[in-house]
Scaffold this active site. Structure first.
Site, PDB file in Angstrom:
ATOM      1  CD  GLU A 276     -17.613 -35.776  -9.915  1.00  0.00           C
ATOM      2  OE1 GLU A 276     -16.634 -35.797  -9.142  1.00  0.00           O
ATOM      3  OE2 GLU A 276     -17.524 -35.591 -11.130  1.00  0.00           O
TER       4      GLU A 276
ATOM      5  NE  ARG B 299     -12.523 -37.967 -12.250  1.00  0.00           N
ATOM      6  CZ  ARG B 299     -12.159 -38.318 -11.014  1.00  0.00           C
ATOM      7  NH1 ARG B 299     -12.575 -39.450 -10.480  1.00  0.00           N
ATOM      8  NH2 ARG B 299     -11.363 -37.556 -10.306  1.00  0.00           N
TER       9      ARG B 299
HETATM   10  N1  MTE Z   1     -25.492 -31.382  -6.077  1.00  0.00           N
HETATM   11  C1  MTE Z   1     -26.302 -30.334  -6.347  1.00  0.00           C
HETATM   12  N2  MTE Z   1     -27.403 -30.162  -5.622  1.00  0.00           N
HETATM   13  N3  MTE Z   1     -25.998 -29.457  -7.358  1.00  0.00           N
HETATM   14  C2  MTE Z   1     -24.880 -29.613  -8.143  1.00  0.00           C
HETATM   15  O1  MTE Z   1     -24.630 -28.809  -9.035  1.00  0.00           O
HETATM   16  N4  MTE Z   1     -22.870 -30.983  -8.616  1.00  0.00           N
HETATM   17  C3  MTE Z   1     -22.260 -32.306  -8.504  1.00  0.00           C
HETATM   18  C4  MTE Z   1     -22.259 -32.771  -7.055  1.00  0.00           C
HETATM   19  N5  MTE Z   1     -23.554 -32.615  -6.471  1.00  0.00           N
HETATM   20  C5  MTE Z   1     -24.024 -30.727  -7.883  1.00  0.00           C
HETATM   21  C6  MTE Z   1     -24.373 -31.580  -6.796  1.00  0.00           C
HETATM   22  C7  MTE Z   1     -20.895 -32.363  -8.998  1.00  0.00           C
HETATM   23  S1  MTE Z   1     -20.640 -32.583 -10.658  1.00  0.00           S
HETATM   24  C8  MTE Z   1     -19.815 -32.301  -8.167  1.00  0.00           C
HETATM   25  S2  MTE Z   1     -18.248 -32.455  -8.739  1.00  0.00           S
HETATM   26  C9  MTE Z   1     -19.980 -32.088  -6.728  1.00  0.00           C
HETATM   27  O2  MTE Z   1     -21.345 -31.948  -6.350  1.00  0.00           O
HETATM   28  C10 MTE Z   1     -19.208 -30.833  -6.319  1.00  0.00           C
HETATM   29  O3  MTE Z   1     -19.367 -30.526  -4.986  1.00  0.00           O
HETATM   30  P1  MTE Z   1     -18.533 -31.246  -3.805  1.00  0.00           P
HETATM   31  O4  MTE Z   1     -17.136 -31.367  -4.273  1.00  0.00           O
HETATM   32  O5  MTE Z   1     -18.697 -30.323  -2.672  1.00  0.00           O
HETATM   33  O6  MTE Z   1     -19.192 -32.571  -3.607  1.00  0.00           O
HETATM   34  N1  HPA Z   2     -12.865 -33.696 -12.036  1.00  0.00           N
HETATM   35  C1  HPA Z   2     -13.332 -32.478 -12.333  1.00  0.00           C
HETATM   36  N2  HPA Z   2     -12.592 -31.537 -12.870  1.00  0.00           N
HETATM   37  C2  HPA Z   2     -11.312 -31.820 -13.146  1.00  0.00           C
HETATM   38  C3  HPA Z   2     -10.774 -33.063 -12.862  1.00  0.00           C
HETATM   39  C4  HPA Z   2     -11.588 -34.049 -12.275  1.00  0.00           C
HETATM   40  O1  HPA Z   2     -11.154 -35.176 -12.004  1.00  0.00           O
HETATM   41  N3  HPA Z   2      -9.476 -33.053 -13.253  1.00  0.00           N
HETATM   42  C5  HPA Z   2      -9.255 -31.827 -13.753  1.00  0.00           C
HETATM   43  N4  HPA Z   2     -10.352 -31.079 -13.700  1.00  0.00           N
HETATM   44 MO1  MOS Z   3     -18.177 -32.168 -11.157  1.00  0.00          MO
HETATM   45  S1  MOS Z   3     -18.411 -32.922 -13.054  1.00  0.00           S
HETATM   46  O1  MOS Z   3     -16.460 -32.585 -11.111  1.00  0.00           O
HETATM   47  O2  MOS Z   3     -18.224 -30.499 -11.457  1.00  0.00           O
END
Ligand code: MTE
Ligand code: HPA
Ligand code: MOS
Length: 766
Positions: free
Chosen positions: A719, A308
């Site tokens: 993210e 990434r």
């Molecule tokens: N928001 C909260 N409140 N708590 C979390 O742990 N994790 C983040 C983001 N937002 C997180 C958060 C991360 S690293 C990711 S990948 C995404 O939420 C995962 O959830 P989603 O795919 O439903 O957005």
């Molecule tokens: N994000 C989070 N986890 C993962 C990914 C990514 O892009 N690819 C493989 N595992």
């Molecule tokens: Mo988020 S770092 O892809 O859990």
């Protein structure tokens, strides 16, 4: 979709009634599980004696690697992580033994009585040491387009520099936890604070040497995860399962805060070298970048994280000739892991740093250099061959320049700095382009199970994990919308591996994209059955006139024919008619993201379903004597497509931004030469607090930007907004550079702590 839907657990959160793993009403015979860990960073476990410890009253089991019935491995991708150390010790905090006891006190006493003989080896702690010693975790991976090395020869200007960024602790409020309850015939149920129940299930099955069908993992919610529970929840769950299997009693492990901080991996520190070639205008013509990541002791997700970083090395900019290299390096630290952004922040930081240097060199505005280099309608191919489609960069630029009043405020900042000696202000404008999809194509799939009951209520099971980000709320909204029900009629059930199998982690921001589509696929199936039934019920015998699902309006708990509105029936009535006519009211939905591919050999393909765009402007004020600073104002314009829940998405943007501010400024982890982490609690590790939030914080979603081919035309939000925090870092650097009238670029990396800023300022003044 209605805008004001609250997080489904908001009331439970604020009243303290939400149930996390540690709050589950566990059986009264539940044992306290404890992990005994290594105190040295590198060495050998020569022998151990558990006999005295075993005599402590209340101790039910003490396990070493010899007691593992199955595989003593729990690496997510590679077999390079022991469940319990067998021979080589690789970091401080590595698990040696497991204890189950009736009380915490008994467990701790037993731990103190375990005798070990260890041979100490020299540890490698820093990235530069690892590089010097050649401790490569993998062969360097190269991604390129054109020939950057040749192109430098024809560039008017070339700058070479390094950009370094540090580790970051996830600081989820709920530490890693698992409650394992043994069942009959070696079956086991584990409540785990995991982002990835299916992988947790796999690891438990492997260490216990049983079938995955004998292991059920259930997760209702996490008290935050941020990537820190994507792989690293597995170990706590596997340890609890081992103890439960051995004692045949329920066992709960919840890591103490300090232990959690010492034992688990962080965001990867990066040491990046780059070379950038550009013309007199500031157009970037060639870029060579080499990422070095401190992986810690094992692989974990480092390779995917570097992938990434590579696919985000150019951020929002079209760079014709580009050479990107990445290498992961081993050290004697916990294995670094996923953390919001997953390598993209580190990758993007380098190109943004390069742009800041170009601006200083050419005596131009850095935002102008950024704008000049944006991907456009014609210059729209990434270094890995994917087209940047539906590009909103120019729109966001225009809107944010205006709404933030960027140019006037930059002038005001310069005027302020001319008349202030000890306080300086800075302002910076930064963009993000972020690719959405797991960068491992096969992970982009999801499942859901929608059950409608005869009272008209709906239960949704799906594979995603709620960690505070609002996934369950969005799923609830999607299903309620599809079936035309008020959201109160729809409940999202805890995520359980026995109901939705073989899921991917809830990660890569794609939780709603994937699971929301799977849930819609399930409701679509039920709606098809309803349409078929209504054809009979409404006696539409002529197939030419037969009702298509698109002609049915599901709304206000009724189903109505869009053209013949006299044909209408209540939702509960039709559900009961389906039931008595023996038509299933339950459907298993599935989704896989279309058209994704990536060739690892050529590093070319289409890894992302789409891109998220956004921009931020931050203005800061810095006290030159102390390094204290405040964010006076931040304006963010961010693209969430047609947001399913704008309030939740704005919350995600604010939260991600502040978490990024922590990474860029106050959050610094220090280790001594032996590998002891020196700051493993909140009093010494400084995450942003309420007073660090921008005094004026304007977060807006880009309007009229529906995203084709996604759930309700929305975009993932979790993210990407983390990257907006770079605007604060560069604003601080701008404030510092004002001391020298912007003739220099301050020598300051991530994190720019107060201490480091003061040192940097002193150097400039000498
Ligand atoms: N928001 C909260 N409140 N708590 C979390 O742990 N994790 C983040 C983001 N937002 C997180 C958060 C991360 S690293 C990711 S990948 C995404 O939420 C995962 O959830 P989603 O795919 O439903 O957005
Ligand atoms: N994000 C989070 N986890 C993962 C990914 C990514 O892009 N690819 C493989 N595992
Ligand atoms: Mo988020 S770092 O892809 O859990």
């Amino acid at each position: 979709m209605s805008a004001k839907v609250f997080h489904e657990s908001s009331e439970l959160h604020v009243t303290g009634k939400a149930i996390y793993v540690d709050d589950i009403n566990s059986p009264s015979n539940t044992l306290f599980g404890y992990v005994v860990t290594s105190k040295i960073a590198h060495g050998k476990l020569c022998s151990f004696d558990l006999s005295n410890a075993q005599k402590v009253a209340g101790v039910a089991a003490i396990l070493s690697w010899k007691d593992i019935p199955g595989h003593n491995q729990m690496g997510a991708i590679a077999d390079d992580e022991t469940v319990l150390v067998q021979n080589e010790i690789l970091f401080i905090g590595q698990a040696l033994f497991l204890i189950a006891a009736t009380t915490e006190q008994a467990a701790l006493q037993a731990a103190s009585l375990i005798k070990t003989e260890v041979e100490t080896l020299e540890p490698v702690i820093t990235l530069s040491d690892s590089i010097q010693k050649g401790w490569k975790l993998n062969e360097t991976v190269v991604m390129q387009r054109g020939n950057a090395l040749n192109a430098f020869k024809t560039c008017a200007h070339v700058i070479e520099a390094s950009a370094e960024s540090g580790a970051q602790e996830h600081w989820y409020l709920e530490t890693q936890a698992a409650l394992a309850i043994p069942g009959e015939n070696r079956e086991i149920k584990v409540f785990s604070s995991t982002q990835h129940p299916s992988e947790t299930q796999s690891k438990i099955a492997e260490v216990l040497s049983i079938g995955k069908n004998q292991v059920t993992v259930e997760t209702r919610r996490l008290g935050g995860a941020f990537g820190g529970k994507e792989t690293q929840a597995n170990m706590v769950a596997a340890w609890a399962a081992l103890l439960a299997n051995s004692t045949q009693k329920p066992v709960k492990i919840r890591l103490f805060r300090d232990d959690d901080q010492r034992m688990t991996g962080k965001r990867h520190p990066f040491l990046t070298h780059y070379k950038v070639g550009f013309n007199a205008e500031g157009k970037i013509l060639a870029y060579q970048v080499s990422f070095n990541a401190n992986a810690g002791y094992s692989s974990d997700l480092s390779m995917a994280i570097l992938a990434r970083a590579r696919t985000h090395a150019e951020n929002a900019y079209y760079i014709p000739d580009i050479l990107i290299e990445s290498t992961a390096w081993r050290t004697n630290l916990p294995s670094n892991t996923a953390f919001r952004g997953f390598g993209a922040p580190q990758g993007i930081y380098a190109i943004e740093d390069a742009i800041e240097r170009i601006a200083v060199f050419l005596k131009k505005d850095a935002a102008e250099i950024r704008h000049l280099n944006f991907y456009t309608k014609t210059q729209n191919t990434t270094p890995y061959g994917e087209l940047v489609e539906n590009n909103h960069l120019e729109t966001i630029w225009e809107k944010l320049v205006k709404s933030s009043n960027y140019y006037n405020r930059k002038e005001a900042v310069d005027s302020f700095n001319k008349v202030h000696t000890y306080e300086k202000r800075g302002i910076a404008f930064t963009p993000v382009k972020f690719g959405i999809s797991f960068n491992t194509p096969h992970l982009n799939q999801a499942g859901a199970l929608v059950n409608i009951y005869t009272d008209g209520t709906v239960l949704v099971n799906q594979g995603g994990i709620e960690m505070g980000q609002g996934l369950y709320t969005k799923i609830q909204q999607i299903v309620a919308f599809e079936l035309g029900l008020p959201i109160e009629k729809v409940l999202v059930n805890a995520t359980i591996t026995s109901t939705i199998p073989n899921t991917s982690a809830t990660a890569a921001s794609s939780g709603t994209d994937l699971n929301g589509m799977a849930a819609k696929n399930a409701t679509d199936q039920i709606k098809e059955r309803i349409a078929a039934f209504l054809n009979k019920h409404w006696k539409i015998s002529d197939t030419k006139n037969s009702i298509q699902i698109s002609e049915l309006v599901f709304s206000n708990e009724k189903i109505t024919h869009s053209k013949k509105t006299e044909l209408t029936i209540s939702f509960t009535e039709v559900i009961n008619l389906l039931y008595t006519n023996r038509i299933s009211l339950s459907a298993q939905g599935y989704y896989s993201t279309p058209n994704l591919y990536f060739n690892k050999e050529t590093q070319q393909g289409r890894p992302f379903h789409y891109y998220v765009f956004g921009m931020a402007v931050s203005e800061v004020e810095l006290d030159l004597l102390t390094g204290r600073h405040k964010i006076l104002r931040t304006d963010i314009l961010h693209d969430s497509g047609n947001s399913i829940n704008p309030n939740i998405d704005i919350g995600q943007i604010e939260g991600a931004f502040m978490q990024g501010v922590g990474w860029c400024t106050t959050e610094e982890i220090k280790w001594d030469v032996k590998g002891n982490m020196l700051n493993h609690s909140p009093d010494t590790y400084k995450i942003p607090g309420i007073r660090d939030i921008p005094q004026q914080f304007n977060v807006n979603l880009l309007e009229n930007a529906p995203n084709p081919n996604t759930i309700h035309q929305s975009k993932a939000t979790g993210e990407p907004p983390f990257i907006h925090a770079l605007s604060v870092l560069f604003a601080l650097k701008y404030a510092i550079a004002s001391i020298k009238n912007h003739s220099i670029y301050p020598d300051l990396d991530i994190p720019a702590t107060n201490e480091k800023m003061v040192l940097c300022i002193q150097k400039l003044k000498d």
